[in-house]
Scaffold this active site. Structure first.
Site, mmCIF file in Angstrom:
data_model
loop_
_atom_site.group_PDB
_atom_site.id
_atom_site.type_symbol
_atom_site.label_atom_id
_atom_site.label_comp_id
_atom_site.label_asym_id
_atom_site.label_seq_id
_atom_site.Cartn_x
_atom_site.Cartn_y
_atom_site.Cartn_z
ATOM 1 N N ASP A 80 -4.237 -6.683 -8.548
ATOM 2 C CA ASP A 80 -3.199 -6.268 -7.604
ATOM 3 C C ASP A 80 -3.691 -5.058 -6.807
ATOM 4 O O ASP A 80 -4.134 -4.058 -7.377
ATOM 5 C CB ASP A 80 -1.934 -5.916 -8.395
ATOM 6 C CG ASP A 80 -0.744 -5.594 -7.518
ATOM 7 O OD1 ASP A 80 -0.687 -6.093 -6.384
ATOM 8 O OD2 ASP A 80 0.135 -4.834 -7.981
ATOM 9 N N HIS A 81 -3.623 -5.133 -5.492
ATOM 10 C CA HIS A 81 -3.967 -4.009 -4.612
ATOM 11 C C HIS A 81 -5.377 -3.464 -4.842
ATOM 12 O O HIS A 81 -5.571 -2.248 -4.969
ATOM 13 C CB HIS A 81 -2.945 -2.875 -4.746
ATOM 14 C CG HIS A 81 -1.634 -3.171 -4.102
ATOM 15 N ND1 HIS A 81 -1.452 -3.187 -2.732
ATOM 16 C CD2 HIS A 81 -0.435 -3.503 -4.639
ATOM 17 C CE1 HIS A 81 -0.203 -3.513 -2.466
ATOM 18 N NE2 HIS A 81 0.443 -3.708 -3.599
ATOM 19 N N HIS A 178 7.410 -0.009 -2.771
ATOM 20 C CA HIS A 178 7.056 0.088 -4.188
ATOM 21 C C HIS A 178 7.970 1.106 -4.865
ATOM 22 O O HIS A 178 8.314 2.135 -4.276
ATOM 23 C CB HIS A 178 5.604 0.554 -4.339
ATOM 24 C CG HIS A 178 4.599 -0.465 -3.922
ATOM 25 N ND1 HIS A 178 3.488 -0.148 -3.172
ATOM 26 C CD2 HIS A 178 4.524 -1.796 -4.147
ATOM 27 C CE1 HIS A 178 2.772 -1.241 -2.968
ATOM 28 N NE2 HIS A 178 3.383 -2.246 -3.538
ATOM 29 N N HIS A 208 5.591 -7.845 -1.843
ATOM 30 C CA HIS A 208 5.330 -6.709 -2.733
ATOM 31 C C HIS A 208 6.559 -5.807 -2.754
ATOM 32 O O HIS A 208 7.406 -5.868 -1.873
ATOM 33 C CB HIS A 208 4.109 -5.926 -2.250
ATOM 34 C CG HIS A 208 2.817 -6.590 -2.559
ATOM 35 N ND1 HIS A 208 1.982 -6.181 -3.566
ATOM 36 C CD2 HIS A 208 2.216 -7.669 -1.997
ATOM 37 C CE1 HIS A 208 0.928 -6.963 -3.611
ATOM 38 N NE2 HIS A 208 1.037 -7.881 -2.663
#
Length: 286
Positions: A80-81, A178, A208
């Site tokens: 992820d990321h 986030h 996301h």
């Protein structure tokens, strides 16, 4: 049942549901997420951010891969990321079956260039790639990095980006952040923008910052074509809030006393997400 991200998400795209991508930074959490996914017969995407990977170490990948290979539901292990080519390369070498390269903070042409470089490397060894166009916000210091302000994904740029890079899935910016939203901040998704992007881009779309958003909006985003939704803060909050309750009793010390109630609380949250994303029972499609 260990599969690539493309194999996992193409089925979701064809059948109009979203696979939950649950972030894992703890072995007990991982086991609980496998358990609830199997109970609900939902495909599972285990997401690990570079910060989480630095915490648990790459050696744990052997255990996650072994657990995935004996799972009764299809599983993808996803970086992820990923922030650099080197991070992505380490993930591929460690056994991830899907990687994300996040060039969203870069100028458009540079984002294309780094994403294309990752695609060329990953596809050569059967690993799928997620790119990101537009920026996700950040609500608190415990959240993954995000932009100071959201830059929404432009549909025509999304078409150009997908064609130029060859990515297997695309993370878009339609208003999420986030972390956990404070009471002073009202999340709101631009669902009309999502419709416009989906009409132009035929690969799976990713959301996301899916934690702590109104269920109605998230559920509608699934109906409108989102095929993967990242959940990190919500499951970690459930897990650690219950752990704080248990640890209020100063006499407890054994992990097998402390962790099972925490895992059960996390599984309740994960089950609700699986149902909301219309992923329950979809393992039978693979």
């Amino acid at each position: 049942m260990l599969v690539s991200g493309k194999d996992l998400l193409d089925v979701a795209n064809a059948n109009n549901f979203a696979v939950p991508a649950f972030n894992v930074s703890d072995y007990a959490m991982m086991n609980g997420l496998f358990e609830i996914s199997e109970e609900k017969q939902s495909p599972l995407l285990i997401a690990i951010h570079p910060d989480e990977l630095s915490h648990i170490g790459t050696d744990v990948l052997h255990a996650i891969i072994a657990r995935a290979n004996r799972s009764s539901v299809p599983v993808t292990i996803h970086l992820d990321h990923g922030a650099s080519y080197e991070q992505v390369l380490l993930a591929i070498q460690s056994g991830f079956t899907s990687v994300m390269i996040d060039g969203s903070m870069l100028p458009f042409d540079e984002n294309i260039a780094i994403t294309k470089k990752v695609v060329d490397t990953a596809h050569a060894v059967g690993v799928s790639v997620e790119g990101e166009l537009g920026t996700i916000g950040k609500t608190d210091n415990e959240a993954e990095d995000g932009a100071a302000s959201i830059i929404y994904t432009e549909p025509d740029e999304a078409v150009t980006f997908v064609e130029a890079t060859g990515v297997d899935s695309l993370a878009i910016a339609i208003g999420t952040s986030h972390g956990i939203y404070p009471a002073s901040m009202k999340p709101e998704l631009k669902l009309e923008l999502l419709k416009r992007i989906k009409a132009k881009v035929n690969i799976p779309l990713v959301l996301h910052g899916g934690s702590n958003n109104p269920d109605g909006e998230i559920g509608e985003s699934v109906k409108l074509g989102v095929n993967k939704i990242n959940i990190s803060s919500d499951i970690k909050a459930s897990y650690h809030n219950k752990m704080r309750e248990v640890l209020a009793d100063a006499s407890v010390r054994e992990p097998n006393t402390i962790q099972p109630p925490s895992i059960a609380a996390m599984k309740e949250t994960a089950a609700q997400k699986i149902d909301l994303f219309e992923s329950a029972g979809k393992a039978t499609l693979y």
